[in-house]
Design a protein around this motif. Structure first.
Motif, PDB file in Angstrom:
ATOM      1  N   ILE A  25       2.628 -24.364  17.412  1.00  0.00           N
ATOM      2  CA  ILE A  25       1.445 -23.572  17.078  1.00  0.00           C
ATOM      3  C   ILE A  25       0.676 -24.199  15.930  1.00  0.00           C
ATOM      4  O   ILE A  25      -0.542 -24.362  15.994  1.00  0.00           O
ATOM      5  CB  ILE A  25       1.862 -22.125  16.734  1.00  0.00           C
ATOM      6  CG1 ILE A  25       2.449 -21.455  17.984  1.00  0.00           C
ATOM      7  CG2 ILE A  25       0.675 -21.329  16.196  1.00  0.00           C
ATOM      8  CD1 ILE A  25       3.077 -20.106  17.718  1.00  0.00           C
ATOM      9  N   ARG A  26       1.369 -24.577  14.853  1.00  0.00           N
ATOM     10  CA  ARG A  26       0.685 -25.129  13.676  1.00  0.00           C
ATOM     11  C   ARG A  26       0.336 -26.592  13.848  1.00  0.00           C
ATOM     12  O   ARG A  26      -0.672 -27.061  13.327  1.00  0.00           O
ATOM     13  CB  ARG A  26       1.548 -24.927  12.430  1.00  0.00           C
ATOM     14  CG  ARG A  26       1.759 -23.464  12.049  1.00  0.00           C
ATOM     15  CD  ARG A  26       2.738 -23.331  10.920  1.00  0.00           C
ATOM     16  NE  ARG A  26       4.081 -23.757  11.311  1.00  0.00           N
ATOM     17  CZ  ARG A  26       5.129 -23.779  10.484  1.00  0.00           C
ATOM     18  NH1 ARG A  26       4.976 -23.389   9.228  1.00  0.00           N
ATOM     19  NH2 ARG A  26       6.310 -24.162  10.929  1.00  0.00           N
ATOM     20  N   HIS A  27       1.176 -27.338  14.554  1.00  0.00           N
ATOM     21  CA  HIS A  27       0.941 -28.760  14.816  1.00  0.00           C
ATOM     22  C   HIS A  27       1.856 -29.185  15.952  1.00  0.00           C
ATOM     23  O   HIS A  27       2.705 -28.401  16.405  1.00  0.00           O
ATOM     24  CB  HIS A  27       1.185 -29.606  13.557  1.00  0.00           C
ATOM     25  CG  HIS A  27       2.496 -29.317  12.874  1.00  0.00           C
ATOM     26  ND1 HIS A  27       3.693 -29.827  13.325  1.00  0.00           N
ATOM     27  CD2 HIS A  27       2.790 -28.541  11.792  1.00  0.00           C
ATOM     28  CE1 HIS A  27       4.671 -29.403  12.540  1.00  0.00           C
ATOM     29  NE2 HIS A  27       4.150 -28.616  11.615  1.00  0.00           N
ATOM     30  N   SER A  28       1.699 -30.414  16.407  1.00  0.00           N
ATOM     31  CA  SER A  28       2.426 -30.855  17.600  1.00  0.00           C
ATOM     32  C   SER A  28       3.932 -30.940  17.395  1.00  0.00           C
ATOM     33  O   SER A  28       4.688 -30.908  18.366  1.00  0.00           O
ATOM     34  CB  SER A  28       1.896 -32.223  18.055  1.00  0.00           C
ATOM     35  OG  SER A  28       2.100 -33.195  17.045  1.00  0.00           O
ATOM     36  N   GLY A  29       4.386 -31.029  16.147  1.00  0.00           N
ATOM     37  CA  GLY A  29       5.825 -31.118  15.884  1.00  0.00           C
ATOM     38  C   GLY A  29       6.444 -29.798  15.484  1.00  0.00           C
ATOM     39  O   GLY A  29       7.615 -29.745  15.091  1.00  0.00           O
ATOM     40  N   ASP A  30       5.707 -28.703  15.578  1.00  0.00           N
ATOM     41  CA  ASP A  30       6.174 -27.395  15.124  1.00  0.00           C
ATOM     42  C   ASP A  30       6.997 -26.728  16.222  1.00  0.00           C
ATOM     43  O   ASP A  30       6.506 -26.454  17.308  1.00  0.00           O
ATOM     44  CB  ASP A  30       4.962 -26.535  14.760  1.00  0.00           C
ATOM     45  CG  ASP A  30       5.372 -25.192  14.178  1.00  0.00           C
ATOM     46  OD1 ASP A  30       6.533 -25.076  13.742  1.00  0.00           O
ATOM     47  OD2 ASP A  30       4.544 -24.272  14.170  1.00  0.00           O
TER      48      ASP A  30
END
Length: 637
Positions: free
Chosen positions: A248-253
């Protein structure tokens, strides 16, 4: 469920943005994702022809790595167990010769599962020709060999993919450091691959940008969603979402907002037999809500230490930023007027109201909602919504206007190489630095910003500990650089002004106010200004008033005796101008009750008195006018 409904509404109101790429403040591309799609960071890009033959490959730089990929519920939520994405994926899924160059995963069959899934899609009635090209290529099982021959991937001395680049490999290959090791933190075997198919006459070869490919998977995957349930958001019987999106916050989250997969713990057990009994969200609503939230975070949020602050309007995304200062609220024309203005509250209020009115659009948008959401994750797998407000847009605009009108003072801004004093409310981040110093940890800053939200959106008083901390730092100018102290002083005055807003204090000296703290602050300003003028601009040492400012706030009468004694030599040097300062100090002291001449600590209003009196004394015309009047009276005598 309200937040899901609002995000779902936001997605429906902005479908024109689906698949359209923009760049955010960090020059990173983002888009409103289609349903059944997510984003991943790709490291390798492979180009094929129509027949599925390998053409070329390259390493993708970090700035261009964000890739829209189709995903199933299972693949979007995959953790340790291998579950393939339908098209673009890691080497272990897309490379049939993976076991030849890497240690195979004995327990699972990721490549076989990937090929089987891609085959079903490419042979369905929703398929497009480019899918068949990718399937024909990956089915050959030569992907890793092709990348090695293309010098995209590199082998170690044992014929396996190198885990890291060593001096020995650099000497053997004659290459300092290949590109693949510059874009991937782990070993080469973790590289993510995306595909492009070049078709004559078709300008777009990148499959992750092709709307026909995206729609093809959406239609195909809808046929797989057979399990229906009553959706708690729409109230309709729709395909049920068993798993919900991460990243949700970034691609690795890996953190999720909705999760109920702990059948052995106490996520829902004890009250409900299954997670569906607790709440049921349809697949479509879940996809729209999570994709809209990802888009909004990329578009107009800011993050501090993993905590995300995001704000938007359900119809018109552009709304005033409650965390920004007044300078960011005003447009260029208003800023120019502010630079030329005299800093009066009437002019300032007119500029703020004019700026806020610019966010009031047509009648339909007038009745839209504004959402304020704060997200944080205490653990890698679970995310919490630490703050959520859903307010009518007009109410929100009124609150923002009230905040900027009530928590305002002259603030120093750096513009075009010069420092300007502009009336305005400080940014919440600047309040944090004023309260705890510029080296305050991100944890402290994000906590303060969240605590300030009720003050801005609900009109609540600023927490007393924050006001006390800012006043204490503003009372210690010798501990800071001059620019930092001036900024802290302006912020402190703004917060104190809001705390005592019923008294209607302004930057101009209040001649009628007989408040003890305010009057002591005025006297401190007189001592500071007269000594500074005698020292001159070249002398950088602090005046006695500045040096004793901290202790003056704690023991004003005793400290004033010391400061008053220290300025006597400067009064002698002033000559005729000394009379003006003596008269001013006399006028101020006569307003004080005899009982006020004590060592009882001062409250924050002494800073307002100090600032206002200092601001007035910076106008030499009043001093010159006083001297002329004195000369006239002497001549008449």
């Amino acid at each position: 469920m309200t937040w899901l409904a609002k995000l779902n509404e936001t997605y429906d109101n902005h479908t024109d943005y689906v698949g359209k790429f923009e760049k955010n403040r960090y020059d990173r591309e983002y888009t409103l994702l289609p349903l059944s799609h997510t984003t991943q960071t790709a490291h390798i890009e492979i180009h094929l022809d129509e027949q599925g033959c390998f053409l070329r490959a390259k390493v993708v730089d970090k700035e261009s790595g964000s890739t829209i990929i189709p995903c199933t519920e299972a693949s979007a939520s995959r953790t340790s167990a291998p579950v393939p994405y339908p098209l673009h994926d890691k080497l272990m899924y897309v490379a049939g010769d993976y076991g030849r160059y890497c240690s195979p995963i004995s327990k699972y069959t990721p490549y076989e599962d990937y090929v089987e899934q891609l085959k079903e899609w490419s042979e369905s009635s929703f398929s497009v020709p480019t899918l068949c090209s990718v399937y024909q290529y990956v089915h050959k099982g030569t992907l890793l060999a092709d990348l090695i021959n293309e010098k995209v991937l590199w082998l170690d001395g044992e014929g396996q993919l190198a885990e890291k680049w060593t001096p020995e490999l650099a000497e053997a290959y004659g290459v300092e450091k290949p590109d693949i090791f510059k874009v991937i933190a782990s070993g080469q075997n973790a590289a993510f691959v995306r595909f492009a198919v070049e078709v004559p006459g078709v300008p777009e070869a990148r499959l992750w940008r092709r709307r026909d490919v995206q729609q093809s998977f959406i239609d195909f995957y809808n046929t797989k969603l057979l399990d229906t349930e009553l959706c708690y958001v729409t109230g309709k019987q729709l395909p049920y979402a068993d798993k919900h999106a991460s990243r949700i916050r970034h691609s690795g989250d890996k953190s999720k907002l909705i999760s109920a997969n702990d059948s052995s713990g106490f996520t829902y057990r004890g009250r409900f037999g299954t997670s569906r009994n607790a709440a049921a969200v349809s697949y479509e609503v879940s996809q729209k809500a999570h994709n809209a939230l990802k888009w909004l975070i990329e578009k107009q949020s800011f993050t501090i230490d993993g905590k995300v602050f995001v704000l938007w309007g359900t119809k018109s995304l552009e709304v005033p930023d409650p965390f920004a200062d007044t300078d960011d609220l005003l447009d260029e024309e208003d800023r120019g007027e502010a630079e030329e203005g005299d800093g009066t509250h009437e002019m300032y209020a007119r500029r703020v109201r004019l700026a806020i009115s610019g966010y009031r659009h047509d009648q339909e948008d007038y009745h839209s909602d504004v959402i304020i959401m704060v997200l944080d994750a205490a653990t890698p797998g679970r995310m919490s919504m630490t703050y959520y407000r859903d307010v009518e847009k007009e109410h929100f605009l009124q609150r923002i206007e009230e905040w900027h009108l009530s928590c305002c003072w002259l603030q120093p801004y750096r513009k075009n190489g010069r420092t300007l004093l502009l009336m305005g409310a400080p940014a919440t981040r600047d309040i944090a630095f004023a309260a705890y110093g510029p080296r305050a940890s991100d944890k402290v800053v994000k906590g303060l910003i969240e605590r300030m939200l009720p003050c801005i959106l609900d009109g609540a008083p600023v927490p007393r500990d924050i006001v006390r901390s800012v006043i204490a730092r503003a009372s210690s100018p010798v501990a800071m650089e001059l620019w930092e102290w001036e900024k802290t002083l302006g912020i402190a005055c703004a917060l104190v002004n809001k705390t005592y807003r019923k008294e209607g204090l302004e930057v101009a000296v209040d001649k009628e106010l007989d408040d003890r703290s305010y009057l002591f602050g005025q006297m401190l300003a007189v001592a500071d200004v007269l000594e500074r003028r005698q020292l001159g601009s070249e002398e950088k040492r602090a005046t006695n008033a500045i040096r004793y400012m901290n202790v003056f706030a704690q023991r004003p009468m005793r400290t004033w005796t010391v400061i008053h004694g220290a300025i006597q030599p400067y009064l002698v040097k002033l000559g005729p101008k000394a009379g003006y300062y003596k008269k001013l100090m006399g006028d101020i002291s006569t307003k004080m009750d005899p009982n006020d001449f004590s060592d009882q600590p001062l409250n924050g209003k002494y800073l307002l008195g100090y600032y206002s009196q200092r601001h007035e004394l910076n106008n030499y015309k009043k001093i010159d006018s006083y001297i002329e009047d004195e000369k006239s009276e002497t001549t008449e005598d």
